[in-house]
Design a protein around this motif. Structure first.
Motif, PDB file in Angstrom:
ATOM      1  N   TRP A 173       0.837  -1.208   0.000  1.00  0.00           N
ATOM      2  CA  TRP A 173       0.000   0.000   0.000  1.00  0.00           C
ATOM      3  C   TRP A 173       0.867   1.251   0.000  1.00  0.00           C
ATOM      4  CZ3 TRP A 173      -4.625   0.533  -1.624  1.00  0.00           C
ATOM      5  CH2 TRP A 173      -5.552  -0.500  -1.511  1.00  0.00           C
ATOM      6  N   GLN A 174       1.969   1.205   0.724  1.00  0.00           N
ATOM      7  CA  GLN A 174       2.874   2.353   0.735  1.00  0.00           C
ATOM      8  C   GLN A 174       3.416   2.616  -0.667  1.00  0.00           C
ATOM      9  OE1 GLN A 174       5.596   2.751   4.049  1.00  0.00           O
ATOM     10  NE2 GLN A 174       7.219   3.333   2.624  1.00  0.00           N
ATOM     11  N   LEU A 175       3.758   1.567  -1.375  1.00  0.00           N
ATOM     12  CA  LEU A 175       4.227   1.719  -2.754  1.00  0.00           C
ATOM     13  C   LEU A 175       3.115   2.297  -3.632  1.00  0.00           C
ATOM     14  CD1 LEU A 175       6.432   1.330  -4.879  1.00  0.00           C
ATOM     15  CD2 LEU A 175       5.614  -1.024  -5.166  1.00  0.00           C
ATOM     16  N   ALA A 176       1.878   1.862  -3.422  1.00  0.00           N
ATOM     17  CA  ALA A 176       0.748   2.419  -4.172  1.00  0.00           C
ATOM     18  C   ALA A 176       0.598   3.906  -3.877  1.00  0.00           C
ATOM     19  CB  ALA A 176      -0.538   1.665  -3.812  1.00  0.00           C
ATOM     20  N   LEU A 177       0.836   4.291  -2.638  1.00  0.00           N
ATOM     21  CA  LEU A 177       0.773   5.706  -2.280  1.00  0.00           C
ATOM     22  C   LEU A 177       1.875   6.493  -2.986  1.00  0.00           C
ATOM     23  CD1 LEU A 177      -0.593   7.880  -0.591  1.00  0.00           C
ATOM     24  CD2 LEU A 177       0.920   7.275   1.301  1.00  0.00           C
ATOM     25  N   TRP A 178       3.084   5.934  -3.041  1.00  0.00           N
ATOM     26  CA  TRP A 178       4.173   6.574  -3.784  1.00  0.00           C
ATOM     27  C   TRP A 178       3.756   6.812  -5.231  1.00  0.00           C
ATOM     28  CZ3 TRP A 178       9.263   8.231  -3.156  1.00  0.00           C
ATOM     29  CH2 TRP A 178       9.797   8.104  -1.891  1.00  0.00           C
ATOM     30  N   ASP A 179       3.083   5.829  -5.807  1.00  0.00           N
ATOM     31  CA  ASP A 179       2.692   5.944  -7.215  1.00  0.00           C
ATOM     32  C   ASP A 179       1.554   6.940  -7.420  1.00  0.00           C
ATOM     33  OD1 ASP A 179       2.711   5.257 -10.001  1.00  0.00           O
ATOM     34  OD2 ASP A 179       0.914   4.053  -9.618  1.00  0.00           O
ATOM     35  N   SER A 180       0.704   7.102  -6.423  1.00  0.00           N
ATOM     36  CA  SER A 180      -0.462   7.973  -6.584  1.00  0.00           C
ATOM     37  C   SER A 180      -0.126   9.457  -6.445  1.00  0.00           C
ATOM     38  CB  SER A 180      -1.547   7.592  -5.578  1.00  0.00           C
ATOM     39  OG  SER A 180      -1.149   7.947  -4.270  1.00  0.00           O
ATOM     40  N   GLU A 181       0.989   9.778  -5.849  1.00  0.00           N
ATOM     41  CA  GLU A 181       1.381  11.166  -5.615  1.00  0.00           C
ATOM     42  C   GLU A 181       2.524  11.560  -6.550  1.00  0.00           C
ATOM     43  OE1 GLU A 181      -0.001  13.267  -3.243  1.00  0.00           O
ATOM     44  OE2 GLU A 181      -1.456  11.665  -2.882  1.00  0.00           O
ATOM     45  N   ARG A 182       2.634  12.859  -6.841  1.00  0.00           N
ATOM     46  CA  ARG A 182       3.799  13.342  -7.592  1.00  0.00           C
ATOM     47  C   ARG A 182       5.019  13.173  -6.699  1.00  0.00           C
ATOM     48  NH1 ARG A 182       3.492  19.054 -10.047  1.00  0.00           N
ATOM     49  NH2 ARG A 182       5.246  18.231 -11.185  1.00  0.00           N
ATOM     50  N   SER A 183       6.111  12.736  -7.279  1.00  0.00           N
ATOM     51  CA  SER A 183       7.305  12.550  -6.464  1.00  0.00           C
ATOM     52  C   SER A 183       7.854  13.901  -6.022  1.00  0.00           C
ATOM     53  CB  SER A 183       8.368  11.766  -7.240  1.00  0.00           C
ATOM     54  OG  SER A 183       8.893  12.538  -8.284  1.00  0.00           O
ATOM     55  N   VAL A 184       8.344  13.936  -4.807  1.00  0.00           N
ATOM     56  CA  VAL A 184       8.976  15.128  -4.244  1.00  0.00           C
ATOM     57  C   VAL A 184      10.395  14.738  -3.862  1.00  0.00           C
ATOM     58  CG1 VAL A 184       8.967  16.792  -2.344  1.00  0.00           C
ATOM     59  CG2 VAL A 184       6.808  16.056  -3.383  1.00  0.00           C
ATOM     60  N   GLU A 185      11.345  15.499  -4.357  1.00  0.00           N
ATOM     61  CA  GLU A 185      12.738  15.231  -4.055  1.00  0.00           C
ATOM     62  C   GLU A 185      13.348  16.472  -3.419  1.00  0.00           C
ATOM     63  OE1 GLU A 185      11.275  13.328  -7.764  1.00  0.00           O
ATOM     64  OE2 GLU A 185      12.011  15.372  -7.629  1.00  0.00           O
ATOM     65  N   ILE A 186      14.187  16.259  -2.445  1.00  0.00           N
ATOM     66  CA  ILE A 186      14.923  17.359  -1.835  1.00  0.00           C
ATOM     67  C   ILE A 186      16.402  17.027  -1.939  1.00  0.00           C
ATOM     68  CG2 ILE A 186      15.414  18.656   0.267  1.00  0.00           C
ATOM     69  CD1 ILE A 186      12.489  18.240   1.053  1.00  0.00           C
TER      70      ILE A 186
END
Length: 157
Positions: free
Chosen positions: A70-83
């Motif tokens: 589910w966490q991976l699905a959440l990663w896929d559902s949101e735009r990636s944010v990188e710092i």
């Protein structure tokens, strides 16, 4: 003597459910997805999401047993944010930033620009700069802590 030899029988078992320890396959898919973002390699992300898609029915039927999926699905559902933090004090600044829980952020840091996609062509002599990026596209770097904290707060909302 053939009677005394023990034959080993191997079975292919794909561990996909989370138990006391998370699923090794879910962890591998998540790592592949993170590595794809770090290396800007869409093929690796596609492979990780392919693994996730094979779990769809299980995720819906038994959601509690598949939290890492589910966490991976959440990663896929949101735009990636990188710092990205680049400069001589990157470790100190990253440690300060990471004291707070900001889910779904990919972090990268180095003392100077490197070949890493998030660190390429970054930094300025003698300064430590913080770059806020989404899907590999970065805004102008920040040094002002008030601006940095406000941008991090916006990521949570």
């Amino acid at each position: 003597n053939n009677d005394t030899k023990t034959q080993l029988h191997w079975s292919r078992y794909f561990e996909v459910e989370d138990n006391v320890i998370v699923s090794s396959n879910a962890l591998m898919a998540e790592n592949l997805c993170r590595l794809a973002m770090h290396q800007n390699n869409p093929e690796w992300k596609k492979r990780a999401l392919g693994m996730l898609s094979q779990m769809r029915e299980n995720l819906i039927t038994y959601p509690r047993s598949y939290s890492l999926w589910w966490q991976l699905a959440l990663w896929d559902s949101e735009r990636s944010v990188e710092i990205a933090v680049v400069g001589p004090h990157f470790k100190k600044i990253m440690a300060r930033l990471q004291k707070h829980s900001y889910p779904l952020i990919l972090w990268a840091g180095a003392p100077k620009a490197t070949s890493h996609p998030l660190l390429k062509h970054r930094g300025a002599e003698g300064k430590t700069l913080i770059y806020f990026c989404q899907e590999q596209y970065c805004e102008q770097p920040e040094e002002d802590w008030k601006v940095v904290w406000s941008k991090l707060d916006l990521l949570l909302n």
